[in-house]
Write a protein that holds these residues in place. Structure first.
Motif, PDB file in Angstrom:
ATOM      1  N   ASN A 144      -5.864   7.185  -0.049  1.00 16.94           N
ATOM      2  CA  ASN A 144      -4.674   7.889   0.436  1.00 16.94           C
ATOM      3  C   ASN A 144      -3.942   8.745  -0.585  1.00 16.94           C
ATOM      4  O   ASN A 144      -3.239   9.670  -0.204  1.00 16.94           O
ATOM      5  CB  ASN A 144      -3.679   6.885   1.008  1.00 16.94           C
ATOM      6  CG  ASN A 144      -4.079   6.466   2.397  1.00 16.94           C
ATOM      7  OD1 ASN A 144      -4.411   7.306   3.224  1.00 16.94           O
ATOM      8  ND2 ASN A 144      -4.081   5.167   2.639  1.00 16.94           N
ATOM      9  N   ILE A 145      -4.075   8.416  -1.857  1.00 14.81           N
ATOM     10  CA  ILE A 145      -3.266   9.100  -2.862  1.00 14.81           C
ATOM     11  C   ILE A 145      -3.400  10.621  -2.782  1.00 14.81           C
ATOM     12  O   ILE A 145      -2.415  11.343  -2.782  1.00 14.81           O
ATOM     13  CB  ILE A 145      -3.621   8.600  -4.287  1.00 14.81           C
ATOM     14  CG1 ILE A 145      -3.054   7.198  -4.481  1.00 14.81           C
ATOM     15  CG2 ILE A 145      -3.076   9.539  -5.345  1.00 14.81           C
ATOM     16  CD1 ILE A 145      -3.307   6.612  -5.837  1.00 14.81           C
ATOM     17  N   ILE A 170      -5.459   2.451  -1.080  1.00 10.97           N
ATOM     18  CA  ILE A 170      -4.646   3.293  -1.962  1.00 10.97           C
ATOM     19  C   ILE A 170      -5.483   4.449  -2.500  1.00 10.97           C
ATOM     20  O   ILE A 170      -5.076   5.610  -2.478  1.00 10.97           O
ATOM     21  CB  ILE A 170      -4.060   2.446  -3.113  1.00 10.97           C
ATOM     22  CG1 ILE A 170      -3.057   1.437  -2.552  1.00 10.97           C
ATOM     23  CG2 ILE A 170      -3.404   3.323  -4.167  1.00 10.97           C
ATOM     24  CD1 ILE A 170      -2.660   0.349  -3.515  1.00 10.97           C
ATOM     25  N   TRP A 171      -6.672   4.100  -2.933  1.00  9.73           N
ATOM     26  CA  TRP A 171      -7.618   5.101  -3.468  1.00  9.73           C
ATOM     27  C   TRP A 171      -7.833   6.209  -2.454  1.00  9.73           C
ATOM     28  O   TRP A 171      -7.877   7.387  -2.784  1.00  9.73           O
ATOM     29  CB  TRP A 171      -8.935   4.380  -3.773  1.00  9.73           C
ATOM     30  CG  TRP A 171     -10.038   5.211  -4.356  1.00  9.73           C
ATOM     31  CD1 TRP A 171     -10.239   5.487  -5.666  1.00  9.73           C
ATOM     32  CD2 TRP A 171     -11.113   5.844  -3.638  1.00  9.73           C
ATOM     33  NE1 TRP A 171     -11.365   6.248  -5.816  1.00  9.73           N
ATOM     34  CE2 TRP A 171     -11.919   6.482  -4.592  1.00  9.73           C
ATOM     35  CE3 TRP A 171     -11.462   5.921  -2.306  1.00  9.73           C
ATOM     36  CZ2 TRP A 171     -13.058   7.199  -4.249  1.00  9.73           C
ATOM     37  CZ3 TRP A 171     -12.593   6.641  -1.949  1.00  9.73           C
ATOM     38  CH2 TRP A 171     -13.387   7.270  -2.928  1.00  9.73           C
ATOM     39  N   VAL A 216       0.802  -1.224   0.000  1.00 10.75           N
ATOM     40  CA  VAL A 216       0.000   0.000   0.000  1.00 10.75           C
ATOM     41  C   VAL A 216       0.843   1.286   0.000  1.00 10.75           C
ATOM     42  O   VAL A 216       0.637   2.152  -0.851  1.00 10.75           O
ATOM     43  CB  VAL A 216      -1.038  -0.017   1.141  1.00 10.75           C
ATOM     44  CG1 VAL A 216      -1.743   1.319   1.256  1.00 10.75           C
ATOM     45  CG2 VAL A 216      -2.042  -1.130   0.908  1.00 10.75           C
ATOM     46  N   MET A 251      -6.809  -3.574  -0.728  1.00 19.59           N
ATOM     47  CA  MET A 251      -5.641  -2.705  -0.894  1.00 19.59           C
ATOM     48  C   MET A 251      -5.968  -1.538  -1.803  1.00 19.59           C
ATOM     49  O   MET A 251      -5.584  -0.401  -1.537  1.00 19.59           O
ATOM     50  CB  MET A 251      -4.483  -3.497  -1.509  1.00 19.59           C
ATOM     51  CG  MET A 251      -3.754  -4.380  -0.542  1.00 19.59           C
ATOM     52  SD  MET A 251      -2.565  -5.347  -1.470  1.00 19.59           S
ATOM     53  CE  MET A 251      -1.642  -6.086  -0.142  1.00 19.59           C
ATOM     54  N   THR A 272      -1.157   1.477   7.632  1.00 19.13           N
ATOM     55  CA  THR A 272      -1.485   0.150   7.108  1.00 19.13           C
ATOM     56  C   THR A 272      -1.214  -0.938   8.137  1.00 19.13           C
ATOM     57  O   THR A 272      -1.790  -2.017   8.054  1.00 19.13           O
ATOM     58  CB  THR A 272      -0.705  -0.165   5.821  1.00 19.13           C
ATOM     59  OG1 THR A 272       0.638   0.248   5.999  1.00 19.13           O
ATOM     60  CG2 THR A 272      -1.300   0.531   4.640  1.00 19.13           C
ATOM     61  N   VAL A 330       2.760   1.668  -3.577  1.00 18.86           N
ATOM     62  CA  VAL A 330       1.909   2.044  -4.710  1.00 18.86           C
ATOM     63  C   VAL A 330       1.347   3.448  -4.517  1.00 18.86           C
ATOM     64  O   VAL A 330       1.373   4.279  -5.434  1.00 18.86           O
ATOM     65  CB  VAL A 330       0.766   1.021  -4.898  1.00 18.86           C
ATOM     66  CG1 VAL A 330      -0.141   1.438  -6.046  1.00 18.86           C
ATOM     67  CG2 VAL A 330       1.330  -0.359  -5.160  1.00 18.86           C
ATOM     68  N   SER A 331       0.858   3.740  -3.307  1.00 18.36           N
ATOM     69  CA  SER A 331       0.263   5.063  -3.056  1.00 18.36           C
ATOM     70  C   SER A 331       1.274   6.164  -3.316  1.00 18.36           C
ATOM     71  O   SER A 331       0.963   7.171  -3.941  1.00 18.36           O
ATOM     72  CB  SER A 331      -0.223   5.196  -1.613  1.00 18.36           C
ATOM     73  OG  SER A 331      -1.053   4.147  -1.266  1.00 18.36           O
TER      74      SER A 331
END
Lengths: 365, 295
Positions: free
Chosen positions: A206-207, A203-204, A106, A199, A263, A109-110
């Motif tokens: 937090n970005i 991510i969605w 997480v 996940m 996370t 990627v974020s």
């Protein structure tokens, strides 16, 4: 994009310091009035902190060494038994593995996504004229930050509906564009899909926050450095790697640690998406297991030992991140960060400059 | 540096024109990517908003059509039957009180720590810093019994005090840096004019810190409004539920019989206040993010 004066206030900074000189501090005489004042001003907040934070931490360390069930006065000190039991608790070990997996995937990627967006909206504009971001980048910033303002539980509930096999948005769209296999695919009910789907939600969510953080950091990098790089012929990709990334290294490190801690906890998202821990415990986290053990099974002593392990894992993670960033060259940055010119009143000078910059500068970056 | 010069032999000619040909390509790709991302962010919210006007039957039968008629029935039933109204008021009381308290206590603590020298100052400062980093899960069980011990378990005041305690470190850190930047001369002038410490703080220093205070207040508001773990563990009396907790139990308890329309309406009503706060203050939030983490 409003004038920079409002920006300075928006940043929570005094608009300017008309007194010029940095604040002086000197040891003052302790009068009765002053002693009473300090006792009240410091005493109240510290008392709240001690009662609700410090004392519980101390108790946690003690309870983790007992077999206390919480509701009976019987409490035997069992030493490290709880910790030994944890090593053989398959559910807990599964949860630990899930947490480690989350903490690897997480944040990475974020942050890669957030960095990419931040770089594009700040420095990827036309290659002639001043260095600036894409047109309309303000819109992307506002939109992508928005999930941060929505309670995490609500995000979980919302995505649980989106993932719903029969009436969910996702399957509806997939079948709509011709993937008939997804007519009633249970995203959160399949062992293979539950974890990646969860996940994605984290991510969605937090970005956006980290995009805003990095945008602010990149704006703090002096524009001349970018101009110079461009004159030397560096392209966008080269600039991003050789200038932007090293300049905001400290921010990336902080962000990595924040996200990692988030996370390792992951309770809110997982509790909303998969309250039962997912198919075959595939999305169970340590925090969920802890809450079940404590408040459903009434094994409070055992549950607190899980809390201690969680805290230890968090510390180890933070230490790892620090080490990796240090070895990757963070130490070279340190002397520069500490030069007096860099700091004004305990705050990086470059940031004040970015905030106080002309309106034109504000618009172009 | 040599590497930079080497791989750019063609660069000067490419960039000499009024418009570099690569720009359109880069801009096109970037815009496509960002628009796609914006769609992924926005569409779920639009879908929820749309669904909140439909009946449950309609949602299950045709999840993507426009509602047959735009009715607010779901909102009414969520507000009254599902208890969202009660939860909403609880949340407003808890978050409002906790916010005022944490800002006041945080400002007081930060002010003394930042502007006075005394024994143990650093110790207190770093203890608070430590409070910012450990996971709340470590203390959730003892906290339950601490609250039980002082008779505040399952009460709104208990929840408020816990919120204050856990929002305090962040508030103190941010305002600490802020109070440090305020000039000493103002303080001395106030002293010279005969104002005591109390008067100086409330009449002069606190108003001067207003911009910093408002930034932290917004962040605390978002954080407290979104709080979930603390109420779930410490506030199990249904009448005292806060919104996030109420929404979670609303969706969980009903299982497959859940009133989808009301659930979606509840989501909209929970999101709306924060959305408004966010849209009004989004520039200030962006500023606060940078100030808070550059420390």
């Amino acid at each position: 994009m409003s004038a920079s004066a409002t920006d300075a206030t928006a940043a929570g900074l005094p608009e300017e310091n008309p007194w010029g000189a940095p604040p002086r501090r000197r040891r003052r005489k302790i009068t009765l009035d002053r002693a009473f004042f300090m006792a009240v001003f410091l005493g109240l907040p510290v008392a709240v902190f001690v009662i609700f934070v410090v004392i519980p931490i101390g108790q946690a360390l003690f309870y983790s060494l007992t077999d206390w069930s919480g509701f009976s006065p019987v409490m035997n000190v069992v030493g490290m038994d709880n910790y030994v039991k944890l090593l053989h608790d398959d559910t807990f070990l599964k949860a630990l593995r899930n947490n480690v997996l989350l903490t690897i995937v997480v944040p990475f990627v974020s942050l890669v996504a957030a960095l990419t967006i931040a770089v594009v909206v700040t420095t990827a504009g036309p290659s002639t004229g001043q260095v600036r971001g894409l047109n309309g980048s303000g819109f992307y910033r506002v939109v992508s930050f928005f999930p941060y303002a929505v309670p995490a539980v609500i995000i979980g509930l919302l995505w649980a509906q989106v993932y719903d096999p029969a009436a969910g948005l996702l399957n509806g769209m997939l079948t709509g564009i011709g993937f008939e296999g997804f007519t009633d695919y249970a995203w959160l009910g399949e062992v293979r899909a539950a974890m990646p789907a969860s996940m994605f939600v984290m991510i969605w969510a937090n970005i956006g926050f980290y995009t805003v953080l990095f945008v602010a950091a990149i704006k703090g990098v002096p524009a001349e450095i970018y101009e110079a790089a461009r004159i030397d012929g560096a392209g966008r990709f080269r600039t991003a790697l050789s200038i932007t990334l090293p300049s905001i290294r400290d921010n990336v490190q902080t962000a990595y640690i924040y996200l990692g801690i988030l996370t390792l906890d992951a309770y809110v998202f997982m509790a909303a998406l998969n309250p039962g821990g997912g198919p075959a415990n595939s999305t169970l986290t340590m925090s969920q297991h802890l809450m079940n053990t404590a408040f459903k099974k009434g094994q409070f002593g055992y549950a607190t030992s899980m809390g201690v392990v969680l805290a230890l894992v968090t510390l180890i993670f933070a230490a790892l991140v620090f080490t990796v960033f240090y070895l990757a060259g963070g130490r070279e940055k340190k002397p520069k960060r500490n030069t007096p010119a860099f700091f004004a009143h305990g705050r990086p000078l470059q940031m004040l400059k970015a905030r106080e910059g002309s309106q034109e500068e504000e618009v172009r970056r | 540096m040599s590497a930079v010069t080497l791989d750019n032999t063609a660069a000067p000619t490419r960039r000499s024109g009024r418009r570099a040909p690569g720009d359109a390509l880069v801009a096109g790709t970037s815009h496509t990517m960002l628009i796609l991302w914006s769609v992924i962010v926005i569409v779920p919210f639009c879908w929820v908003l749309l669904s909140s006007f439909k009946t449950s039957k309609e949602i299950l039968a045709s999840p993507f059509s426009l509602p047959a008629e735009w009715s607010f029935d779901n909102y009414v039933s969520a507000w009254t039957k599902a208890g969202i109204g009660t939860y909403f008021f609880n949340t407003v009381i808890v978050v409002g009180t906790a916010l005022v308290l944490v800002m006041l206590l945080g400002a007081m603590c930060a002010y003394v720590l930042a502007r006075f020298e005394f024994f143990g100052r650093n110790f207190i400062y770093y203890s608070l810093l430590g409070g910012l980093t450990f996971p709340v899960f470590l203390v959730i069980v003892p906290l339950f019994f601490v609250l039980q011990g002082i008779g505040l378990l399952n009460t709104l005041p208990g929840l408020i005090m816990t919120y204050v305690a856990y929002a305090l470190p962040f508030t103190v850190f941010f305002l600490y840096a802020f109070f440090k930047t305020l000039p000493d001369d103002v303080y001395e002038a106030a002293m010279m004019d005969g104002a005591g410490e109390w008067r100086t703080f409330f009449r002069i220093m606190l108003p001067m810190a207003a911009p910093g205070m408002s930034g932290v207040a917004i962040f605390n508001f978002l954080g407290l409004w979104n709080q979930f773990l603390l109420p779930v563990a410490l506030n199990t009396d249904r009448d005292n539920y806060v919104l996030t907790q109420g929404m979670a139990s609303f969706s969980a308890q009903a299982g497959y019989n859940v009133d989808f329309g009301a659930l979606f309406a509840g989501v909209v009503m929970t999101v709306l206040p924060v959305l408004v706060v966010y849209l009004i203050f989004q520039r200030r939030i962006a500023g606060t993010v940078s100030t808070g983490t550059f420390r």
